[in-house]
Motif scaffolding. Structure first.
Motif, PDB file in Angstrom:
ATOM      1  N   GLY A 195     -20.802 -78.220 -38.072  1.00 33.50           N
ATOM      2  CA  GLY A 195     -20.132 -77.040 -38.596  1.00 33.50           C
ATOM      3  C   GLY A 195     -20.691 -75.777 -37.962  1.00 33.50           C
ATOM      4  N   VAL A 196     -19.817 -74.824 -37.714  1.00 29.87           N
ATOM      5  CA  VAL A 196     -20.231 -73.594 -37.046  1.00 29.87           C
ATOM      6  C   VAL A 196     -21.278 -72.852 -37.870  1.00 29.87           C
ATOM      7  CG1 VAL A 196     -18.376 -72.124 -37.969  1.00 29.87           C
ATOM      8  CG2 VAL A 196     -19.403 -71.601 -35.758  1.00 29.87           C
ATOM      9  N   LEU A 197     -21.176 -72.880 -39.190  1.00 31.24           N
ATOM     10  CA  LEU A 197     -22.167 -72.200 -40.029  1.00 31.24           C
ATOM     11  C   LEU A 197     -23.530 -72.853 -39.870  1.00 31.24           C
ATOM     12  CD1 LEU A 197     -20.056 -71.671 -43.273  1.00 31.24           C
ATOM     13  CD2 LEU A 197     -20.249 -70.173 -41.268  1.00 31.24           C
ATOM     14  N   SER A 198     -23.562 -74.181 -39.892  1.00 32.89           N
ATOM     15  CA  SER A 198     -24.813 -74.918 -39.704  1.00 32.89           C
ATOM     16  C   SER A 198     -25.412 -74.646 -38.333  1.00 32.89           C
ATOM     17  CB  SER A 198     -24.590 -76.419 -39.867  1.00 32.89           C
ATOM     18  OG  SER A 198     -24.216 -76.719 -41.175  1.00 32.89           O
ATOM     19  N   LEU A 199     -24.563 -74.531 -37.334  1.00 33.89           N
ATOM     20  CA  LEU A 199     -25.039 -74.269 -35.978  1.00 33.89           C
ATOM     21  C   LEU A 199     -25.763 -72.924 -35.906  1.00 33.89           C
ATOM     22  CD1 LEU A 199     -25.174 -75.256 -33.052  1.00 33.89           C
ATOM     23  CD2 LEU A 199     -22.960 -74.158 -32.673  1.00 33.89           C
ATOM     24  N   LEU A 224     -30.136 -67.923 -35.916  1.00 30.93           N
ATOM     25  CA  LEU A 224     -29.470 -66.626 -35.951  1.00 30.93           C
ATOM     26  C   LEU A 224     -29.152 -66.170 -37.376  1.00 30.93           C
ATOM     27  CD1 LEU A 224     -27.099 -66.977 -32.889  1.00 30.93           C
ATOM     28  CD2 LEU A 224     -29.031 -65.422 -33.129  1.00 30.93           C
ATOM     29  N   CYS A 225     -29.075 -67.114 -38.303  1.00 26.43           N
ATOM     30  CA  CYS A 225     -28.808 -66.808 -39.708  1.00 26.43           C
ATOM     31  C   CYS A 225     -29.776 -67.614 -40.558  1.00 26.43           C
ATOM     32  CB  CYS A 225     -27.370 -67.167 -40.090  1.00 26.43           C
ATOM     33  SG  CYS A 225     -26.126 -66.191 -39.224  1.00 26.43           S
ATOM     34  N   GLU A 240     -25.022 -66.416 -45.166  1.00 25.23           N
ATOM     35  CA  GLU A 240     -25.177 -65.337 -44.184  1.00 25.23           C
ATOM     36  C   GLU A 240     -24.304 -65.612 -42.962  1.00 25.23           C
ATOM     37  OE1 GLU A 240     -28.574 -63.295 -41.326  1.00 25.23           O
ATOM     38  OE2 GLU A 240     -29.219 -64.617 -42.957  1.00 25.23           O
ATOM     39  N   ALA A 241     -24.274 -66.865 -42.517  1.00 22.26           N
ATOM     40  CA  ALA A 241     -23.445 -67.234 -41.368  1.00 22.26           C
ATOM     41  C   ALA A 241     -21.959 -67.028 -41.689  1.00 22.26           C
ATOM     42  CB  ALA A 241     -23.717 -68.680 -40.959  1.00 22.26           C
ATOM     43  N   ARG A 242     -21.537 -67.381 -42.899  1.00 16.94           N
ATOM     44  CA  ARG A 242     -20.133 -67.195 -43.313  1.00 16.94           C
ATOM     45  C   ARG A 242     -19.759 -65.709 -43.275  1.00 16.94           C
ATOM     46  NH1 ARG A 242     -17.050 -70.624 -45.620  1.00 16.94           N
ATOM     47  NH2 ARG A 242     -18.780 -71.895 -46.389  1.00 16.94           N
ATOM     48  N   ARG A 243     -20.642 -64.854 -43.796  1.00 20.32           N
ATOM     49  CA  ARG A 243     -20.378 -63.413 -43.773  1.00 20.32           C
ATOM     50  C   ARG A 243     -20.302 -62.891 -42.337  1.00 20.32           C
ATOM     51  NH1 ARG A 243     -23.624 -64.102 -48.208  1.00 20.32           N
ATOM     52  NH2 ARG A 243     -25.573 -63.635 -47.099  1.00 20.32           N
ATOM     53  N   GLY A 294     -18.500 -60.874 -36.405  1.00 18.11           N
ATOM     54  CA  GLY A 294     -19.680 -60.682 -35.573  1.00 18.11           C
ATOM     55  C   GLY A 294     -20.217 -61.933 -34.913  1.00 18.11           C
ATOM     56  N   ALA A 295     -19.492 -63.047 -35.008  1.00 18.41           N
ATOM     57  CA  ALA A 295     -19.981 -64.309 -34.436  1.00 18.41           C
ATOM     58  C   ALA A 295     -19.145 -64.692 -33.223  1.00 18.41           C
ATOM     59  CB  ALA A 295     -19.908 -65.418 -35.487  1.00 18.41           C
TER      60      ALA A 295
END
Length: 136
Positions: free
Chosen positions: A70-74, A80-81, A86-89, A95-96
């Motif tokens: 998953g992109v958030l996990s990555l 970076l997060c 935080e990654a979801r926001r 900003g990603a």
């Protein structure tokens, strides 16, 4: 630096002056080898021209990539997060990015198809935070 060289740099392009100043300060503090590496990393991050091996690097298991990560996990695993929230926001705020492409789907799965020509991924969070992700 000689004063005439400083005057010449200051009268030209401001971005060139900033790059030169950063190089000289890094060279004084860390040595010329580190300064060259930092300059190459900055070029790779901001213009795509330099040596991306000079970017901060995170290693992630190839098995995770094979099954789709998953992109958030990555973003969390790359450092970076600090959390998926935080990654979801970051993604929702625009900003990603992954290999220069903006990420708009927080539920996206990253797989082998997302690797660049070197078999790596360059993640960007905000304007100035970059990480090169290699898979082992």
């Amino acid at each position: 630096m000689p004063l005439d060289e400083i005057e010449q740099i200051c009268s030209g392009d401001i971005n060139c002056a900033k790059e030169r100043l950063a190089f000289e300060v890094t060279k004084i503090i860390h040595g010329e080898e580190k300064a060259v590496g930092a300059r190459e990393g900055a070029k790779a991050a901001f213009s795509g021209e330099g040596d991306k091996t000079q970017l901060p690097t995170a290693e992630i298991s190839r098995a995770e990539l094979e099954s789709g990560i998953g992109v958030l996990s990555l973003f969390v695993k790359a450092g970076l997060c600090s959390s998926n929230g935080e990654a979801r926001r970051l993604v929702q705020g625009g900003g990603a990015s992954l290999n220069g492409e903006k990420i708009s789907d927080a539920n996206a799965k990253i797989s082998k198809e997302n690797l660049d020509g070197d078999g790596e991924i360059v993640l960007k969070a905000g304007k100035k935070k970059f990480v090169r992700v290699v898979f082992n």
